[in-house]
Enzyme design. Structure first.
Site, short mmCIF file in Angstrom:
data_model
loop_
_atom_site.label_atom_id
_atom_site.label_comp_id
_atom_site.label_asym_id
_atom_site.label_seq_id
_atom_site.Cartn_x
_atom_site.Cartn_y
_atom_site.Cartn_z
N SER A 108 92.68 -13.31 36.38
CA SER A 108 93.77 -14.01 35.73
C SER A 108 94.44 -15.08 36.60
O SER A 108 95.18 -15.91 36.07
CB SER A 108 94.83 -13.00 35.28
OG SER A 108 95.43 -12.38 36.40
N LYS A 146 101.55 -18.22 41.62
CA LYS A 146 101.18 -17.75 40.27
C LYS A 146 102.44 -17.47 39.44
O LYS A 146 103.44 -16.98 39.99
CB LYS A 146 100.32 -16.49 40.41
CG LYS A 146 99.73 -15.97 39.10
CD LYS A 146 98.79 -14.79 39.37
CE LYS A 146 98.19 -14.21 38.11
NZ LYS A 146 97.28 -13.09 38.37
N SER A 198 91.72 -10.01 39.77
CA SER A 198 92.27 -11.32 39.41
C SER A 198 92.43 -12.32 40.54
O SER A 198 92.72 -13.49 40.28
CB SER A 198 93.61 -11.15 38.71
OG SER A 198 93.38 -10.85 37.37
N1 GLN Z 1 90.39 -8.69 34.09
C1 GLN Z 1 91.16 -7.55 34.45
C2 GLN Z 1 92.13 -7.21 33.34
O1 GLN Z 1 92.20 -7.95 32.43
C3 GLN Z 1 91.87 -7.76 35.76
C4 GLN Z 1 93.10 -8.56 35.65
C5 GLN Z 1 93.91 -8.59 36.91
O2 GLN Z 1 93.44 -8.28 38.00
N2 GLN Z 1 95.18 -8.95 36.76
O3 GLN Z 1 92.81 -6.25 33.39
#
Ligand code: GLN
Length: 490
Positions: free
Chosen positions: A154, A79, A178
């Site tokens: 994400s 990532k 995410s």
């Molecule tokens: N959707 C969540 C956020 O936007 C989780 C994102 C994540 O785990 N990086 O904060």
């Protein structure tokens, strides 16, 4: 043999036997990226020459006995918020578009020591803030099961890469879901480990008390093998844990019949799509078939998890993202009138709307007039959430539930309503607030042909129980086919 159809452990076995070469496997992955990625858009950066050079090195290293681990020679995607020495690391943000780190994240050093081949860097929501990979400043990744749908986020690029056969394994990061939510949308397996298990050194921080790096793969065993590589104490991360139980492959020798599984009633109530509910019920049946006991129970506190998470995550983000000021890293505005104007313009032009929203919300909840009312309150809720889980784990080994309220939504339908998007994190964020491990395993496919995964949550350090439960679901479910193989699923 169809190289791309093998799991990571199967591939590593063939490499050890000498039936598949490391360069052959790396080339197969690169060919697939070339063939598919113009549609899927999973990768931000791929350096083909570097991949082939590294593959030749590892091929030699395996022959000479330098790389002996169970994943030696396996191609992996990383990532783009995980620092890679000499390769740009953008967080899918304009502000870091040309940022090239001069050091590796600890997790990257560990995969290299294990003899794995890094294929490239994957697209993500900007600074990991989002649930669809659409907040990336550069492009939207598509779901390989149906390219009109999002892959989730994400870590959408990492999950889509595995689902599209463009990588055998991937690293993601999980702050509020995410890894687990996009794994569900893309029909792959992913685990967020117990907080402190994987070093955060070199992971560009979103919310430091919640962030964890974790594996994404085709099977639970592949994820367990990779987590065994990643779980090691690192003195460069003050929250790193010394664990002497990090041989996660041991889980697969156990019998899932010993597991006591609890499904929180709150996880099956309003807001849950019918398809996903069926998926959870199906997973419960699978586990019962394997001899496990499954019952429903009251977990409580659900209505407070989203507000507490968004207050805490945004507060930490507003502080962590202060460092991007146009001086030390990345983008600087072209014309400015003095230092403050330079900060203001660089940050206004460099960050996208979702990141700005979080910085403003975070600064607000930390401001002197509101600190007690919002931030402190959220910390109290966080402690209560941990207590509720402690209570649940005195009765159950594993909690079963959905990873997300729906299957993957269509592209372009989520960003217009941020509140709705935040609410879709309902089943994942509590796990980060409590520091627990959570795993998503593919369970079924809905009528539209989109995959549905279920989430397994364990007590701190109980990853092995999650792998055991996941292996029970895999056994009862049968082989799982990813769309790139062109074969019928199930
Ligand atoms: N959707 C969540 C956020 O936007 C989780 C994102 C994540 O785990 N990086 O904060």
């Amino acid at each position: 043999m169809q190289i791309l159809e093998l799991s990571a452990l199967e591939l590593a076995d063939e490499i050890k036997k000498g039936t598949i070469g490391v360069t052959e496997a790396a080339k197969a992955s690169l060919d697939q990226i070339r063939k598919e990625d113009s549609k899927v858009c999973a990768y931000m950066t791929v350096d083909e020459d570097a991949v082939m050079k590294r593959a030749r090195e590892v091929e030699e290293g395996i022959k000479s006995g330098r790389y002996t681990g169970p994943l030696a020679g396996v191609p992996i995607a990383v990532k783009d918020n995980i620092c890679t020495k000499g390769m740009r690391t953008t967080c899918s943000s304009k502000i870091l578009e040309n940022f090239v780190p001069f050091y590796n994240a600890e997790a990257v050093d560990l995969i290299e020591k294990a003899g794995m081949i890094m294929l490239g860097k994957t697209n993500m929501d900007e600074f990991a803030m989002g649930s669809t990979t659409e907040t990336s400043a550069f492009m939207a990744t598509k779901n390989p099961w149906n390219t009109e749908h999002v892959p989730g986020g994400s870590s959408g690029g990492s999950c889509a890469a595995v689902a599209a056969g463009e990588a055998f394994l991937a690293l993601g990061s999980d702050t509020g879901g995410s890894i687990r939510q996009p794994s569900s949308y893309c029909g792959v397996t992913g685990i967020k480990p117990t907080y402190g298990t994987v070093s955060r050194y070199g992971l560009i921080a979103y919310a430091s008390s919640l962030d964890q790096i974790g594996p994404i793969g085709k099977t639970a065993a592949d994820c367990a093998a990779l987590l065994s590589v990643l779980a090691s104490y690192d003195k460069k991360d003050s929250t790193s844990m010394k664990r002497d139980d990090a041989d996660f492959m041991a889980a697969f020798k156990e019998n899932p019949a010993s597991l006591r599984i609890g499904i929180p009633k709150e996880y099956l109530s309003e807001g849950l799509d019918e398809d996903v509910r069926k998926g959870v019920e199906q997973a419960a049946e699978y586990l019962k078939e394997q001899g496990a006991t499954v019952e429903t129970f009251d977990l409580g506190f659900m209505e407070y998890t989203i507000p507490a998470y968004y207050v805490i995550a945004s507060a930490e983000a507003s502080s962590n993202l202060e460092r991007f000021d146009g001086v030390k890293y990345g983008y600087r505005t072209a014309e400015y009138d003095g230092l403050h104007d330079m900060y203001k313009k660089s940050r206004s032009e460099g960050f996208g709307p979702e990141v700005k929203r979080r910085i403003m919300l975070g600064s607000f909840v930390l401001s002197s007039g509101y600190y007690d009312a919002y931030y402190l309150k959220a910390l109290k809720v966080r402690a209560k959430i941990k207590q509720a889980f402690d209570e649940a784990f005195s009765r159950y080994d594993v909690i079963l539930g959905p990873a997300a309220p729906t299957a993957a939504p269509k592209l372009g339908t989520s960003l217009s309503d941020p509140m709705k998007m935040y609410l879709s994190d309902i089943y994942t964020v509590a796990v980060n607030l409590a520091g627990l491990p959570g795993l998503t395993v593919p369970c079924t496919v809905n009528e539209k042909g989109l995959p549905i995964g279920v989430q397994l949550i364990g007590d701190c350090f109980a990853e092995k129980k999650l792998f055991l439960a996941a292996s029970g679901i895999e056994k009862a479910r049968g082989a799982w086919t990813l769309p790139f193989t062109g074969k019928e699923t199930l």
